[in-house]
Design a protein around this motif. Structure first.
Motif, PDB file in Angstrom:
ATOM      1  N   ALA A 283       0.829  -1.203   0.000  1.00  0.00           N
ATOM      2  CA  ALA A 283       0.000   0.000   0.000  1.00  0.00           C
ATOM      3  C   ALA A 283       0.864   1.253   0.000  1.00  0.00           C
ATOM      4  O   ALA A 283       1.792   1.367   0.797  1.00  0.00           O
ATOM      5  CB  ALA A 283      -0.889  -0.003   1.240  1.00  0.00           C
ATOM      6  N   GLY A 284       0.575   2.184  -0.887  1.00  0.00           N
ATOM      7  CA  GLY A 284       1.288   3.466  -0.882  1.00  0.00           C
ATOM      8  C   GLY A 284       1.472   4.058  -2.256  1.00  0.00           C
ATOM      9  O   GLY A 284       0.769   5.014  -2.619  1.00  0.00           O
TER      10      GLY A 284
ATOM     11  N   THR B 236      -4.154   2.789   0.740  1.00  0.00           N
ATOM     12  CA  THR B 236      -5.117   2.781   1.849  1.00  0.00           C
ATOM     13  C   THR B 236      -6.278   3.756   1.647  1.00  0.00           C
ATOM     14  O   THR B 236      -6.067   4.953   1.457  1.00  0.00           O
ATOM     15  CB  THR B 236      -4.389   3.114   3.161  1.00  0.00           C
ATOM     16  OG1 THR B 236      -3.276   2.226   3.293  1.00  0.00           O
ATOM     17  CG2 THR B 236      -5.314   2.938   4.355  1.00  0.00           C
TER      18      THR B 236
ATOM     19  N   ILE C 230      13.766   7.088   2.039  1.00  0.00           N
ATOM     20  CA  ILE C 230      12.952   8.304   2.070  1.00  0.00           C
ATOM     21  C   ILE C 230      12.118   8.338   3.352  1.00  0.00           C
ATOM     22  O   ILE C 230      11.966   7.329   4.034  1.00  0.00           O
ATOM     23  CB  ILE C 230      11.972   8.386   0.867  1.00  0.00           C
ATOM     24  CG1 ILE C 230      10.982   7.206   0.869  1.00  0.00           C
ATOM     25  CG2 ILE C 230      12.708   8.426  -0.453  1.00  0.00           C
ATOM     26  CD1 ILE C 230       9.814   7.366  -0.103  1.00  0.00           C
TER      27      ILE C 230
ATOM     28  N   MET D 187      -2.440   9.496   5.156  1.00  0.00           N
ATOM     29  CA  MET D 187      -3.426   8.589   4.536  1.00  0.00           C
ATOM     30  C   MET D 187      -4.645   9.313   3.964  1.00  0.00           C
ATOM     31  O   MET D 187      -5.776   9.178   4.450  1.00  0.00           O
ATOM     32  CB  MET D 187      -3.832   7.497   5.527  1.00  0.00           C
ATOM     33  CG  MET D 187      -2.724   6.467   5.691  1.00  0.00           C
ATOM     34  SD  MET D 187      -3.233   4.995   6.575  1.00  0.00           S
ATOM     35  CE  MET D 187      -3.059   5.539   8.262  1.00  0.00           C
TER      36      MET D 187
ATOM     37  N   LYS E  38      -1.766  -5.382   8.035  1.00  0.00           N
ATOM     38  CA  LYS E  38      -0.484  -4.695   7.795  1.00  0.00           C
ATOM     39  C   LYS E  38       0.056  -4.233   9.139  1.00  0.00           C
ATOM     40  O   LYS E  38      -0.624  -3.519   9.878  1.00  0.00           O
ATOM     41  CB  LYS E  38      -0.723  -3.500   6.875  1.00  0.00           C
ATOM     42  CG  LYS E  38       0.500  -2.616   6.628  1.00  0.00           C
ATOM     43  CD  LYS E  38       1.453  -3.261   5.644  1.00  0.00           C
ATOM     44  CE  LYS E  38       2.596  -2.346   5.256  1.00  0.00           C
ATOM     45  NZ  LYS E  38       2.215  -1.316   4.307  1.00  0.00           N
TER      46      LYS E  38
ATOM     47  N   SER F 165       6.560   1.496   7.205  1.00  0.00           N
ATOM     48  CA  SER F 165       7.701   2.384   7.377  1.00  0.00           C
ATOM     49  C   SER F 165       8.004   2.546   8.870  1.00  0.00           C
ATOM     50  O   SER F 165       7.124   2.413   9.709  1.00  0.00           O
ATOM     51  CB  SER F 165       7.449   3.729   6.702  1.00  0.00           C
ATOM     52  OG  SER F 165       6.137   4.152   6.958  1.00  0.00           O
TER      53      SER F 165
ATOM     54  N   CYS G 293      11.302   4.655   4.946  1.00  0.00           N
ATOM     55  CA  CYS G 293      11.255   3.407   4.190  1.00  0.00           C
ATOM     56  C   CYS G 293      12.344   3.408   3.129  1.00  0.00           C
ATOM     57  O   CYS G 293      13.013   4.414   2.923  1.00  0.00           O
ATOM     58  CB  CYS G 293       9.880   3.209   3.563  1.00  0.00           C
ATOM     59  SG  CYS G 293       9.164   4.699   2.902  1.00  0.00           S
TER      60      CYS G 293
ATOM     61  N   CYS H 293       7.844  -6.714   3.056  1.00  0.00           N
ATOM     62  CA  CYS H 293       8.251  -5.509   2.334  1.00  0.00           C
ATOM     63  C   CYS H 293       9.137  -4.684   3.251  1.00  0.00           C
ATOM     64  O   CYS H 293       9.081  -4.806   4.477  1.00  0.00           O
ATOM     65  CB  CYS H 293       7.058  -4.706   1.842  1.00  0.00           C
ATOM     66  SG  CYS H 293       6.013  -4.031   3.138  1.00  0.00           S
ATOM     67  N   GLY H 294       9.945  -3.845   2.639  1.00  0.00           N
ATOM     68  CA  GLY H 294      10.876  -3.002   3.391  1.00  0.00           C
ATOM     69  C   GLY H 294      12.253  -3.078   2.763  1.00  0.00           C
ATOM     70  O   GLY H 294      12.982  -4.042   2.979  1.00  0.00           O
TER      71      GLY H 294
ATOM     72  N   SER I 197       7.651  -4.300  -3.112  1.00  0.00           N
ATOM     73  CA  SER I 197       8.511  -3.120  -3.058  1.00  0.00           C
ATOM     74  C   SER I 197       7.691  -1.853  -3.284  1.00  0.00           C
ATOM     75  O   SER I 197       6.948  -1.761  -4.267  1.00  0.00           O
ATOM     76  CB  SER I 197       9.594  -3.223  -4.141  1.00  0.00           C
ATOM     77  OG  SER I 197      10.310  -2.011  -4.216  1.00  0.00           O
ATOM     78  N   ALA I 198       7.850  -0.896  -2.375  1.00  0.00           N
ATOM     79  CA  ALA I 198       7.185   0.402  -2.538  1.00  0.00           C
ATOM     80  C   ALA I 198       8.198   1.439  -3.032  1.00  0.00           C
ATOM     81  O   ALA I 198       8.174   1.826  -4.208  1.00  0.00           O
ATOM     82  CB  ALA I 198       6.543   0.851  -1.223  1.00  0.00           C
ATOM     83  N   THR I 199       9.114   1.841  -2.157  1.00  0.00           N
ATOM     84  CA  THR I 199      10.109   2.850  -2.539  1.00  0.00           C
ATOM     85  C   THR I 199      10.886   2.397  -3.774  1.00  0.00           C
ATOM     86  O   THR I 199      11.087   3.173  -4.715  1.00  0.00           O
ATOM     87  CB  THR I 199      11.083   3.108  -1.369  1.00  0.00           C
ATOM     88  OG1 THR I 199      10.315   3.397  -0.194  1.00  0.00           O
ATOM     89  CG2 THR I 199      12.014   4.253  -1.664  1.00  0.00           C
TER      90      THR I 199
ATOM     91  N   MET J 222       8.995   2.801  -7.034  1.00  0.00           N
ATOM     92  CA  MET J 222       8.716   4.192  -7.425  1.00  0.00           C
ATOM     93  C   MET J 222       9.877   4.788  -8.229  1.00  0.00           C
ATOM     94  O   MET J 222       9.675   5.539  -9.167  1.00  0.00           O
ATOM     95  CB  MET J 222       8.479   5.056  -6.181  1.00  0.00           C
ATOM     96  CG  MET J 222       7.205   4.708  -5.435  1.00  0.00           C
ATOM     97  SD  MET J 222       7.163   5.430  -3.785  1.00  0.00           S
ATOM     98  CE  MET J 222       6.795   7.133  -4.120  1.00  0.00           C
TER      99      MET J 222
HETATM  100  C1  LIG Z   1       4.918   6.883  -0.800  1.00  0.00           C
HETATM  101  C2  LIG Z   1       4.509   5.849   0.196  1.00  0.00           C
HETATM  102  C3  LIG Z   1       3.212   5.846   0.711  1.00  0.00           C
HETATM  103  C4  LIG Z   1       2.814   4.869   1.624  1.00  0.00           C
HETATM  104  N1  LIG Z   1       1.512   4.839   2.044  1.00  0.00           N
HETATM  105  C5  LIG Z   1       1.071   3.777   2.783  1.00  0.00           C
HETATM  106  C6  LIG Z   1      -0.318   3.617   3.073  1.00  0.00           C
HETATM  107  O1  LIG Z   1      -1.164   4.421   2.671  1.00  0.00           O
HETATM  108  N2  LIG Z   1      -0.695   2.546   3.814  1.00  0.00           N
HETATM  109  C7  LIG Z   1       0.203   1.594   4.268  1.00  0.00           C
HETATM  110  O2  LIG Z   1      -0.204   0.615   4.920  1.00  0.00           O
HETATM  111  N3  LIG Z   1       1.540   1.733   4.004  1.00  0.00           N
HETATM  112  C8  LIG Z   1       1.979   2.780   3.281  1.00  0.00           C
HETATM  113  N4  LIG Z   1       3.321   2.895   2.949  1.00  0.00           N
HETATM  114  C9  LIG Z   1       4.282   1.906   3.504  1.00  0.00           C
HETATM  115  C10 LIG Z   1       4.618   0.787   2.505  1.00  0.00           C
HETATM  116  O3  LIG Z   1       3.497  -0.015   2.242  1.00  0.00           O
HETATM  117  C11 LIG Z   1       5.753  -0.127   3.037  1.00  0.00           C
HETATM  118  O4  LIG Z   1       5.294  -0.788   4.188  1.00  0.00           O
HETATM  119  C12 LIG Z   1       7.026   0.621   3.386  1.00  0.00           C
HETATM  120  O5  LIG Z   1       7.235   1.695   2.504  1.00  0.00           O
HETATM  121  C13 LIG Z   1       8.245  -0.278   3.356  1.00  0.00           C
HETATM  122  O6  LIG Z   1       8.510  -0.744   2.050  1.00  0.00           O
HETATM  123  P1  LIG Z   1       9.629  -0.062   1.079  1.00  0.00           P
HETATM  124  O7  LIG Z   1      10.899   0.009   1.865  1.00  0.00           O
HETATM  125  O8  LIG Z   1       9.677  -0.971  -0.117  1.00  0.00           O
HETATM  126  O9  LIG Z   1       9.134   1.280   0.743  1.00  0.00           O
HETATM  127  C14 LIG Z   1       3.743   3.888   2.062  1.00  0.00           C
HETATM  128  C15 LIG Z   1       5.053   3.916   1.556  1.00  0.00           C
HETATM  129  C16 LIG Z   1       5.444   4.874   0.632  1.00  0.00           C
HETATM  130  C17 LIG Z   1       6.838   4.851   0.106  1.00  0.00           C
END
Ligand SMILES: Cc1cc2nc3c(=O)[nH]c(=O)nc-3n(C[C@H](O)[C@H](O)[C@H](O)COP(=O)(O)O)c2cc1C
Length: 339
Positions: free
Chosen positions: A50-51, A74, A106, A112, A212, A242, A261, A292-293, A314-316, A319
């Motif tokens: 999510a993100g 979310t 970042i 949210m 989550k 994060s 994150c 994830c992370g 993967s989120a970050t 992107m």
């Molecule tokens: C831009 C952005 C927005 C995020 N928004 C949410 C969110 O709305 N809900 C949620 O559960 N996690 C959110 N996260 C957390 C990610 O789901 C993830 O748990 C966290 O970023 C770790 O993964 P990463 O290191 O690959 O980024 C967000 C992360 C990023 C980078």
């Protein structure tokens, strides 16, 4: 550094104008095999948590890029505004703002935001339709404190909205403040986790529910929460969210801490997966574990699978590197013995 999310634009402008990607859609080899993910037949076990995927346009892009398990950012039971800019800044592993992090890390601070129920009811279905065979979307939901209903009731409202929109899998974001007991964060209290999970899972049954969570302060509370989640009827756990850190300089005078994150949290996330997969095995919980992370490179997905994750996201990383999934698939195609 370029990202599909423009950190200099407002959240609303990113929704309206994004995603910012003009590369060619990658070609993919036909599938050699399929996997099961919570009852769905999927092409791979990688996705986006999510993100980063704000609306159906972003889900559609993630699907084309080979992220077979994308999560819709979310949503809440009603429209909700984003925090003001800045929403994203580069930091190091200690939360200090930097221009170029050593390994992409970042902080993100959005609060949210959510679109209106009318928009979501149409857009969730559009997002589902945009995916190919072997892909399935998760919709993340969270509760909002309201004077007219309890927090858990609002969580249920958001989950039912997702279901009504056509969500096939729902994720409850428990890494949010526990507003009812005003003590810490929701996912850290096993009793609350049990009660909320049970209520939400029943309300959306038979749709699978994922929880989550974030990092835990110790193995004992983590195990108690995993057991409570399974007893309450959750089918999967996704972590880590994060990691909250003091940011210096702060994003503004109202936000001294914010979630970090990317690369700097990978070790914490891998430890969460090692511990979590053992707890699931030892207690025969039958939970699917989603990691994830800090997944920034194709081989990092493999690190998560080796640590015991069933699925890795993967989120970050996605992107800033939209071709991340395709490089993982290409590697897997030539080395099918790896996970
Ligand atoms: C831009 C952005 C927005 C995020 N928004 C949410 C969110 O709305 N809900 C949620 O559960 N996690 C959110 N996260 C957390 C990610 O789901 C993830 O748990 C966290 O970023 C770790 O993964 P990463 O290191 O690959 O980024 C967000 C992360 C990023 C980078």
């Amino acid at each position: 550094m370029m990202s599909i999310y423009d950190m200099h634009k407002t959240y609303a402008d990113n929704v309206k104008l994004g995603p910012f990607f003009s590369g060619a859609p990658p070609k993919r080899e036909p599938p050699k095999r399929f996997f099961d993910f919570l009852g769905f037949r999927v092409r791979s076990k990688i996705g986006v948590p999510a993100g980063p995927l704000l609306t159906s346009k972003w889900i559609s892009l993630a699907g084309q890029l080979g992220f077979d398990l994308p999560t819709y950012k979310t949503i809440r039971s009603d429209a909700y505004p984003s925090h003001p800019l800045p929403n994203v800044a580069f930091v190091d592993g200690h939360g200090r703002q930097v221009r170029e992090p050593l390994e992409l890390t970042i902080t993100n601070s959005f609060g949210m935001p959510s679109q209106s129920p009318d928009f979501l009811l149409q857009d969730i279905e559009r997002a589902n339709r945009s995916l190919a065979e072997g892909q399935v979307m998760i919709v993340s939901v969270v509760g909002t404190p309201r004077p007219d209903r309890s927090f858990v009731q609002d969580f249920i409202r958001a989950a039912q909205l997702a279901k009504e929109g056509g969500a096939k899998i729902v994720e409850a974001n428990f890494s949010c403040p526990n507003v009812e007991k005003a003590e810490g964060i929701l996912y850290q209290n096993p009793d609350t986790v049990y009660a909320y999970t049970r209520a939400i899972a029943q309300a959306i049954s038979p749709i699978p529910l994922i929880l989550k969570v974030g990092v835990f302060e110790g193995a004992e509370p983590m195990e108690a929460v995993f057991v409570a989640a399974a007893r309450g009827g959750a089918r999967a756990i996704c972590g880590i969210n994060s990691v909250s850190m003091k940011i210096s300089p702060p994003l503004d005078d109202k936000r001294s801490t914010s979630g970090v994150c990317g690369g700097a949290i990978r070790e914490k996330a891998l430890q969460f997966i090692r511990d979590g997969s053992k707890m699931i095995r030892d207690n025969q919980l039958g939970l699917t574990l989603i990691g994830c992370g800090g997944i920034m490179a194709p081989e990092h997905f493999t690190l998560f699978f080796e640590a015991g994750a069933d699925v890795a996201m993967s989120a970050t990383g996605m992107m800033w590197d939209p071709y991340l999934a395709m490089r993982y698939h290409a590697h897997l195609h030539s080395h099918p013995q790896t996970v």
